[in-house]
Design an enzyme around this catalytic site. Structure first.
Site, mmCIF file in Angstrom:
data_model
loop_
_atom_site.group_PDB
_atom_site.id
_atom_site.type_symbol
_atom_site.label_atom_id
_atom_site.label_comp_id
_atom_site.label_asym_id
_atom_site.label_seq_id
_atom_site.Cartn_x
_atom_site.Cartn_y
_atom_site.Cartn_z
ATOM 1 N N LYS A 15 45.824 47.578 43.538
ATOM 2 C CA LYS A 15 44.285 47.401 44.178
ATOM 3 C C LYS A 15 44.949 46.320 44.906
ATOM 4 O O LYS A 15 45.473 45.028 44.350
ATOM 5 C CB LYS A 15 44.395 47.231 43.177
HETATM 6 O O1 G3P Z 1 36.744 46.988 38.670
HETATM 7 C C1 G3P Z 1 36.550 46.696 39.650
HETATM 8 C C2 G3P Z 1 34.548 46.275 39.204
HETATM 9 O O2 G3P Z 1 34.567 48.170 39.488
HETATM 10 C C3 G3P Z 1 34.359 45.401 38.440
HETATM 11 O O3 G3P Z 1 33.112 45.706 38.316
HETATM 12 O O4 G3P Z 1 31.448 44.909 36.477
HETATM 13 O O5 G3P Z 1 33.108 43.629 36.972
HETATM 14 O O6 G3P Z 1 31.364 43.847 38.946
HETATM 15 P P1 G3P Z 1 32.490 44.378 37.366
#
Ligand code: G3P
Length: 221
Positions: A83
């Protein structure tokens, strides 16, 4: 639609993998930090549980060190997806790593222009963060629609739209309506997707009525 689980919690991954509905896992530096384990160890363990793509994020911000970290992470297991953030250095690293045959998930995407560049850079997955846009009163799902519309114009693009930053089951449904390839779903949301109070009460009523018959299916064969 592929369901990835958005967590580095091994117990959650083990349990939800039992549903046979899990096609991969995404992690990020915050999720790895929450796991309390070293990234190499926890990614190795996740890759031993789930056979699909497992995203492990670099923390370098410059091209050269992103490459070093990405190549190191890719060696942990064959299903590691490196990533990288959607920066110019991340796009350069994506181009190089993808040409080396490494799966790359370009993350922290918040615009269609960014997603177009990630596809040109050979990303395996693009991760637009719908929840974080919604949090700013912007419509995250409109971004997913824009990206899917743009990608559909270029069949040679092989980048899959991986909807991320999912906050509730409706995000998954809306993404599926649009035709996104993947949703990376927090464990809590995945459980919300299959749990429904009417299913629970309906099943209880069926079983209560069945119990009154005194019958069991196997004995009646
Ligand atoms: O892991 C990537 C993404 O899904 C993070 O989500 O909830 O931290 O905005 P969030």
């Amino acid at each position: 639609m592929k369901f990835f689980i958005d967590t580095a919690d091994l117990n959650e991954i083990r349990e939800l993998n039992q549903t046979r509905l899990v096609d991969g896992v995404t992690t990020n530096p915050s999720l790895i930090a929450q796991s309390g384990q070293k990234i190499a160890k926890v990614i190795e363990q996740i890759c031993a549980i789930v056979t699909g793509p497992v995203s492990a994020e670099v923390t370098a911000i410059d091209f050269e060190n992103m490459l070093k970290e990405g190549r190191y992470l890719a060696k942990i297991a064959s299903n590691v997806t490196v990533k990288v953030p959607l920066t110019v250095d991340g796009l350069k690293a994506c181009r190089t790593l993808s040409r080396e045959g490494t799966m790359v998930n370009v993350t922290l995407c918040f615009s269609a222009a960014q997603a177009l560049m990630a596809a040109k850079a050979g990303a395996t997955f693009i991760s637009p963060f719908v929840g974080r846009l919604d949090d700013l009163s912007q419509n995250g799902m409109e971004l997913i629609e824009d990206i899917c519309d743009i990608y559909a114009n270029y069949p040679r693009f092989e980048t899959e739209v991986l909807v991320a930053s999912i906050r509730h089951p409706l995000h998954v449904i809306q993404a599926a309506r649009i035709g996104a390839d993947v949703a990376t779903i927090p464990p809590k949301v995945l459980r919300q997707m299959y749990d429904h109070p009417l299913t629970k009460t309906g099943l209880e009523a069926f079983l209560a009525d069945w119990a009154k018959t005194g019958e069991t299916i196997l004995e009646s064969i």
